[in-house]
Motif scaffolding. Sequence first.
Motif, PDB file in Angstrom:
ATOM      1  N   ALA A 243       0.862  -1.189   0.000  1.00  0.00           N
ATOM      2  CA  ALA A 243       0.000   0.000   0.000  1.00  0.00           C
ATOM      3  C   ALA A 243       0.895   1.235   0.000  1.00  0.00           C
ATOM      4  CB  ALA A 243      -0.919  -0.005   1.215  1.00  0.00           C
ATOM      5  N   PRO A 244       1.437   1.593  -1.149  1.00  0.00           N
ATOM      6  CA  PRO A 244       2.431   2.676  -1.198  1.00  0.00           C
ATOM      7  C   PRO A 244       1.825   4.040  -0.873  1.00  0.00           C
ATOM      8  CG  PRO A 244       2.478   1.319  -3.194  1.00  0.00           C
ATOM      9  CD  PRO A 244       1.221   0.975  -2.460  1.00  0.00           C
ATOM     10  N   ILE A 245       2.231   4.595   0.254  1.00  0.00           N
ATOM     11  CA  ILE A 245       1.861   5.957   0.630  1.00  0.00           C
ATOM     12  C   ILE A 245       3.112   6.663   1.132  1.00  0.00           C
ATOM     13  CG2 ILE A 245      -0.511   5.331   1.258  1.00  0.00           C
ATOM     14  CD1 ILE A 245       0.354   5.546   4.214  1.00  0.00           C
ATOM     15  N   ALA A 246       3.071   7.984   1.121  1.00  0.00           N
ATOM     16  CA  ALA A 246       4.185   8.747   1.678  1.00  0.00           C
ATOM     17  C   ALA A 246       4.176   8.605   3.194  1.00  0.00           C
ATOM     18  CB  ALA A 246       4.059  10.213   1.282  1.00  0.00           C
ATOM     19  N   LEU A 259      -4.347   3.615   3.290  1.00  0.00           N
ATOM     20  CA  LEU A 259      -3.648   2.375   2.949  1.00  0.00           C
ATOM     21  C   LEU A 259      -4.508   1.486   2.054  1.00  0.00           C
ATOM     22  CD1 LEU A 259      -2.091   1.605   6.444  1.00  0.00           C
ATOM     23  CD2 LEU A 259      -0.819   2.221   4.381  1.00  0.00           C
ATOM     24  N   ASP A 260      -5.790   1.380   2.383  1.00  0.00           N
ATOM     25  CA  ASP A 260      -6.678   0.558   1.553  1.00  0.00           C
ATOM     26  C   ASP A 260      -6.783   1.120   0.135  1.00  0.00           C
ATOM     27  OD1 ASP A 260      -7.115  -1.174   3.596  1.00  0.00           O
ATOM     28  OD2 ASP A 260      -9.175  -0.568   4.017  1.00  0.00           O
ATOM     29  N   GLU A 261      -6.870   2.435   0.038  1.00  0.00           N
ATOM     30  CA  GLU A 261      -6.964   3.058  -1.285  1.00  0.00           C
ATOM     31  C   GLU A 261      -5.689   2.816  -2.091  1.00  0.00           C
ATOM     32  OE1 GLU A 261      -7.739   7.473  -3.305  1.00  0.00           O
ATOM     33  OE2 GLU A 261      -7.657   7.238  -1.127  1.00  0.00           O
ATOM     34  N   ALA A 262      -4.540   2.939  -1.437  1.00  0.00           N
ATOM     35  CA  ALA A 262      -3.276   2.699  -2.129  1.00  0.00           C
ATOM     36  C   ALA A 262      -3.164   1.240  -2.565  1.00  0.00           C
ATOM     37  CB  ALA A 262      -2.111   3.078  -1.218  1.00  0.00           C
ATOM     38  N   TYR A 263      -3.637   0.333  -1.731  1.00  0.00           N
ATOM     39  CA  TYR A 263      -3.625  -1.090  -2.093  1.00  0.00           C
ATOM     40  C   TYR A 263      -4.507  -1.340  -3.313  1.00  0.00           C
ATOM     41  CZ  TYR A 263      -4.991  -6.014  -1.812  1.00  0.00           C
ATOM     42  OH  TYR A 263      -5.275  -7.323  -2.110  1.00  0.00           O
ATOM     43  N   TYR A 282      -2.891 -15.405  -4.210  1.00  0.00           N
ATOM     44  CA  TYR A 282      -4.268 -14.928  -4.338  1.00  0.00           C
ATOM     45  C   TYR A 282      -4.320 -13.459  -3.939  1.00  0.00           C
ATOM     46  CZ  TYR A 282      -5.741 -19.782  -4.830  1.00  0.00           C
ATOM     47  OH  TYR A 282      -5.901 -21.065  -5.277  1.00  0.00           O
ATOM     48  N   VAL A 283      -5.187 -12.726  -4.628  1.00  0.00           N
ATOM     49  CA  VAL A 283      -5.359 -11.295  -4.371  1.00  0.00           C
ATOM     50  C   VAL A 283      -6.845 -11.025  -4.183  1.00  0.00           C
ATOM     51  CG1 VAL A 283      -5.056  -8.958  -5.267  1.00  0.00           C
ATOM     52  CG2 VAL A 283      -3.348 -10.722  -5.778  1.00  0.00           C
ATOM     53  N   VAL A 284      -7.180 -10.319  -3.107  1.00  0.00           N
ATOM     54  CA  VAL A 284      -8.565  -9.914  -2.850  1.00  0.00           C
ATOM     55  C   VAL A 284      -8.628  -8.399  -2.928  1.00  0.00           C
ATOM     56  CG1 VAL A 284     -10.481  -9.922  -1.221  1.00  0.00           C
ATOM     57  CG2 VAL A 284      -8.931 -11.887  -1.329  1.00  0.00           C
ATOM     58  N   ARG A 285      -9.515  -7.889  -3.773  1.00  0.00           N
ATOM     59  CA  ARG A 285      -9.693  -6.440  -3.875  1.00  0.00           C
ATOM     60  C   ARG A 285     -10.991  -6.127  -4.589  1.00  0.00           C
ATOM     61  NH1 ARG A 285      -4.870  -3.979  -7.193  1.00  0.00           N
ATOM     62  NH2 ARG A 285      -6.198  -3.024  -8.751  1.00  0.00           N
TER      63      ARG A 285
END
Length: 315
Positions: A243-246, A259-263, A282-285
């Motif tokens: 979840a890349p954020i500054a 974090l969720d938005e960045a993910y 596996y990826v859940v989004r």
Amino acid sequence: APALGPLVYQHVHPPPLPAGDHVSPFYIQAVFRAPHHYLPDAFPLPAVLSFGLIAGAGLLAFSFPQVRKLLTAPRETGLLLLFITLACLIGYLFTTVWPVFFIVKLQLFKTTVLAKLLFVLILSATVSRLMPTFLWRSAARWLAGPWPSFMALAGWTIVCVGLITGNPFIRSRALPWEHEKTPMAQLERWIRTQTPTEAIVAVPPSWDGFRTRARRAIVVNFKAFPFREDHMQGWYRRLLDMAPIAPPERGGAALLPLLDEAYEQLPAGALLERSERYGFSYVVRQTPLPSSHSFERVFQAEPWVVYRIRPREDR
């Protein structure tokens, strides 16, 4: 107290940090992860005001000799309150003015929980001193009558009305099995029954119960924080990879939506690269991934979608 031994041992014999750039453990634990546990200026204002009110009233009552006579150990109570005050002053000095990570980890401000208990006892003694005898007798008669039963019945009535009307606050606490009807439960059930037991799943960072209910490992989340300095470096790096954020000036629960938005915005190529690094399959989004030979859409429970990352040889 039981955690003090390992804490001192880790301070005297710190584990070696992994190779590479390191972020300050103070920043990770106290600023980024849980400032409301460690930093006085991050404490919730309502909690500070309520404690100040109780402390002020308790100290005022304790200043009267008549009240101190009602306490079993007034001298020890005063010394304990003095110790708590000194602990909080030391905590403030070494978290805000001159941060010392070992002192930060002690969470000296937690001693205010004991102070609150002492103040409540002092105020109770004050009330007992001020309450006339006839009121004590009236209270005893009231407790011996039917009113406590009526109050219990009223409480259950409120709960039942909340359940009937679908009040979410009451239903979530009185009927925890309601979760089984949600899309999240469907998703967890599918992961639990349709994926290999050794599967690793990438999920939004705010999810803190998925691992328990789905019985599968996850890449990382915000809640499960390792307190060893070497491990928290890996946790921090992994979290910001997924979840890349500054790096924020102040973190805590307010970071979860970011974090969720960045993910969710992580592109397919970045997910593939991170799957190689962290071993998840596996990826859940919610955000759809483009159709490709790399991602297979295997399950959906609105708004969540599960993608399986195909092995490299099958792409």
